[in-house]
Scaffold this motif. Structure first.
Motif, PDB file in Angstrom:
ATOM      1  N   LYS A 124      63.602  63.412  48.170  1.00 24.88           N
ATOM      2  CA  LYS A 124      63.288  64.827  48.060  1.00 24.88           C
ATOM      3  C   LYS A 124      63.760  65.617  49.272  1.00 24.88           C
ATOM      4  N   GLU A 125      63.568  65.058  50.479  1.00 25.13           N
ATOM      5  CA  GLU A 125      63.847  65.801  51.705  1.00 25.13           C
ATOM      6  C   GLU A 125      65.192  65.459  52.334  1.00 25.13           C
ATOM      7  N   GLY A 126      65.781  64.331  51.940  1.00 30.78           N
ATOM      8  CA  GLY A 126      67.098  63.958  52.439  1.00 30.78           C
ATOM      9  C   GLY A 126      67.081  63.149  53.724  1.00 30.78           C
ATOM     10  N   SER A 127      65.994  63.250  54.499  1.00 30.76           N
ATOM     11  CA  SER A 127      65.885  62.479  55.742  1.00 30.76           C
ATOM     12  C   SER A 127      64.408  62.273  56.067  1.00 30.76           C
ATOM     13  N   ILE A 128      64.143  61.270  56.899  1.00 33.76           N
ATOM     14  CA  ILE A 128      62.773  60.967  57.310  1.00 33.76           C
ATOM     15  C   ILE A 128      62.769  60.581  58.786  1.00 33.76           C
ATOM     16  N   LYS A 129      61.613  60.773  59.438  1.00 36.34           N
ATOM     17  CA  LYS A 129      61.430  60.400  60.828  1.00 36.34           C
ATOM     18  C   LYS A 129      60.336  59.347  60.935  1.00 36.34           C
ATOM     19  N   VAL A 130      60.572  58.336  61.774  1.00 31.14           N
ATOM     20  CA  VAL A 130      59.632  57.230  61.918  1.00 31.14           C
ATOM     21  C   VAL A 130      58.264  57.724  62.378  1.00 31.14           C
ATOM     22  N   LYS A 167      70.020  54.039  58.209  1.00 31.60           N
ATOM     23  CA  LYS A 167      69.274  54.274  59.446  1.00 31.60           C
ATOM     24  C   LYS A 167      69.969  55.317  60.309  1.00 31.60           C
ATOM     25  N   SER A 168      69.163  56.180  60.913  1.00 31.32           N
ATOM     26  CA  SER A 168      69.672  57.173  61.852  1.00 31.32           C
ATOM     27  C   SER A 168      68.788  57.149  63.083  1.00 31.32           C
ATOM     28  N   HIS A 169      69.138  57.921  64.106  1.00 31.07           N
ATOM     29  CA  HIS A 169      68.339  57.955  65.329  1.00 31.07           C
ATOM     30  C   HIS A 169      66.934  58.469  65.022  1.00 31.07           C
ATOM     31  N   GLY A 170      65.951  57.596  65.188  1.00 29.54           N
ATOM     32  CA  GLY A 170      64.555  57.987  64.979  1.00 29.54           C
ATOM     33  C   GLY A 170      64.108  58.039  63.540  1.00 29.54           C
ATOM     34  N   THR A 207      54.664  52.414  64.058  1.00 35.50           N
ATOM     35  CA  THR A 207      56.078  52.777  63.955  1.00 35.50           C
ATOM     36  C   THR A 207      56.925  51.548  63.636  1.00 35.50           C
ATOM     37  N   GLU A 208      56.495  50.380  64.117  1.00 35.70           N
ATOM     38  CA  GLU A 208      57.233  49.148  63.822  1.00 35.70           C
ATOM     39  C   GLU A 208      57.197  48.844  62.320  1.00 35.70           C
ATOM     40  N   THR A 209      56.050  49.100  61.692  1.00 36.84           N
ATOM     41  CA  THR A 209      55.936  48.889  60.244  1.00 36.84           C
ATOM     42  C   THR A 209      56.872  49.818  59.490  1.00 36.84           C
ATOM     43  N   ILE A 210      56.923  51.084  59.917  1.00 40.90           N
ATOM     44  CA  ILE A 210      57.818  52.046  59.265  1.00 40.90           C
ATOM     45  C   ILE A 210      59.274  51.638  59.455  1.00 40.90           C
ATOM     46  N   ARG A 211      59.618  51.143  60.632  1.00 34.08           N
ATOM     47  CA  ARG A 211      61.002  50.693  60.869  1.00 34.08           C
ATOM     48  C   ARG A 211      61.362  49.539  59.927  1.00 34.08           C
ATOM     49  N   LYS A 212      60.411  48.641  59.690  1.00 37.86           N
ATOM     50  CA  LYS A 212      60.649  47.551  58.744  1.00 37.86           C
ATOM     51  C   LYS A 212      60.837  48.098  57.336  1.00 37.86           C
ATOM     52  N   ASP A 213      60.064  49.137  56.998  1.00 38.98           N
ATOM     53  CA  ASP A 213      60.214  49.778  55.690  1.00 38.98           C
ATOM     54  C   ASP A 213      61.611  50.376  55.549  1.00 38.98           C
ATOM     55  N   ILE A 214      62.091  51.016  56.604  1.00 39.87           N
ATOM     56  CA  ILE A 214      63.422  51.633  56.569  1.00 39.87           C
ATOM     57  C   ILE A 214      64.508  50.567  56.442  1.00 39.87           C
ATOM     58  N   ILE A 215      64.333  49.452  57.136  1.00 39.17           N
ATOM     59  CA  ILE A 215      65.294  48.347  57.018  1.00 39.17           C
ATOM     60  C   ILE A 215      65.339  47.852  55.570  1.00 39.17           C
ATOM     61  N   TYR A 216      64.159  47.754  54.953  1.00 42.27           N
ATOM     62  CA  TYR A 216      64.088  47.328  53.551  1.00 42.27           C
ATOM     63  C   TYR A 216      64.831  48.313  52.651  1.00 42.27           C
TER      64      TYR A 216
END
Length: 255
Positions: free
Chosen positions: A19-25, A54-57, A36-45
């Motif tokens: 919906k938003e095109g980008s997300i921040k951890v 993945k992008s900066h932050g 934040t580590e859990t969210i980073r794992k979600d992004i890797i998935y």
């Protein structure tokens, strides 16, 4: 943390991303109450699933999975959608109960239904309900949460109402089927609604133009064997047509 909670969070993050095109951890960490580590794992998935980069932050959405507004879709492949709508109308018996899903191709079917009378039409599309309210048909709009991008009504209220409905025929849209064994959508909530529609209908047809051969949504809502057929324009790739016709009825609409 249970696997179901993890899967649910990742589905919700994917929806936010589309919906938003980008997300921040950091924002997601606060929103979901996890590290934040859990969210980073979600992004890797999500990156491994081909949904995010993945992008900066944080992360940005892959372009194929960014949901475009309904009014933008309506202006694309208009001739093909009109032909599909005419082919779909031929399948509707006089006085039948019909379920119309949200979408630009089902919207084209709705415009054809303005010329019909005596039908009972159920829909989860705010725009289709408003359009057909001017027709000589009985029109029922399912209640629930309205998604801003697709103008679809979703959620437990909508799917619960389907339990009391049985339709002769239903028409479901799709965001594509490239690399999949059936039609898909970009919204988890809309996928759940479509699954319930299939169960509530004697016959169910997926309707979409041939550009959907080159795209796919995030959530498959059926296999081709689960729907009565696919109505699509004649520009569908020959290989795709052959594969699908082995699984379900394929109706090619003439432009």
């Amino acid at each position: 943390m249970s696997k179901s909670l993890t899967a649910d969070r990742r589905n919700r993050i994917a929806q936010i991303l589309m919906k938003e095109g980008s997300i921040k951890v950091g924002n997601l960490s606060e929103r979901f109450g996890v590290s934040t580590e859990t969210i980073r794992k979600d992004i890797i998935y999500l990156e491994e699933e081909g949904i995010a980069t993945k992008s900066h932050g944080g992360a940005i959405a892959k372009s194929d999975f960014v949901e475009r507004p309904l009014n933008v879709k309506e202006s694309e492949h208009a001739d093909a959608k009109a032909a599909i709508a005419i082919a779909a109308i031929r399948l509707i018996q006089p006085g039948a109960a019909v379920i119309l899903d949200t979408g630009s191709t089902t919207g084209a079917i709705a415009r054809q239904l303005l010329l019909k009378e005596g039908l009972t039409i159920f829909t989860n599309s705010v725009t289709i309900a408003a359009m057909l309210a001017e027709s000589d048909n009985a029109v029922y709009l399912f209640g629930g949460l309205v998604r801003s991008s697709s103008k679809a009504v979703v959620g437990d209220w909508a799917t619960g109402a389907l339990a009391a409905v049985h339709a002769y025929i239903a028409f479901l849209g799709s965001d594509g089927f490239k690399g999949l064994a059936g039609p898909s959508t970009l919204s988890y909530e809309e996928a759940e609604f479509k699954k319930k529609v299939i169960a509530a209908s004697t016959a169910t047809y997926t309707v979409c133009d041939s550009s959907k051969c080159q795209s796919a949504g995030l959530f498959a809502y059926a296999g081709w064997k689960d729907v009565t057929g696919l109505i699509i324009d004649q520009n569908i790739q020959e290989s795709a047509a052959e594969d699908i016709s082995r699984e379900t009825k394929l109706i090619l609409a003439k432009n």
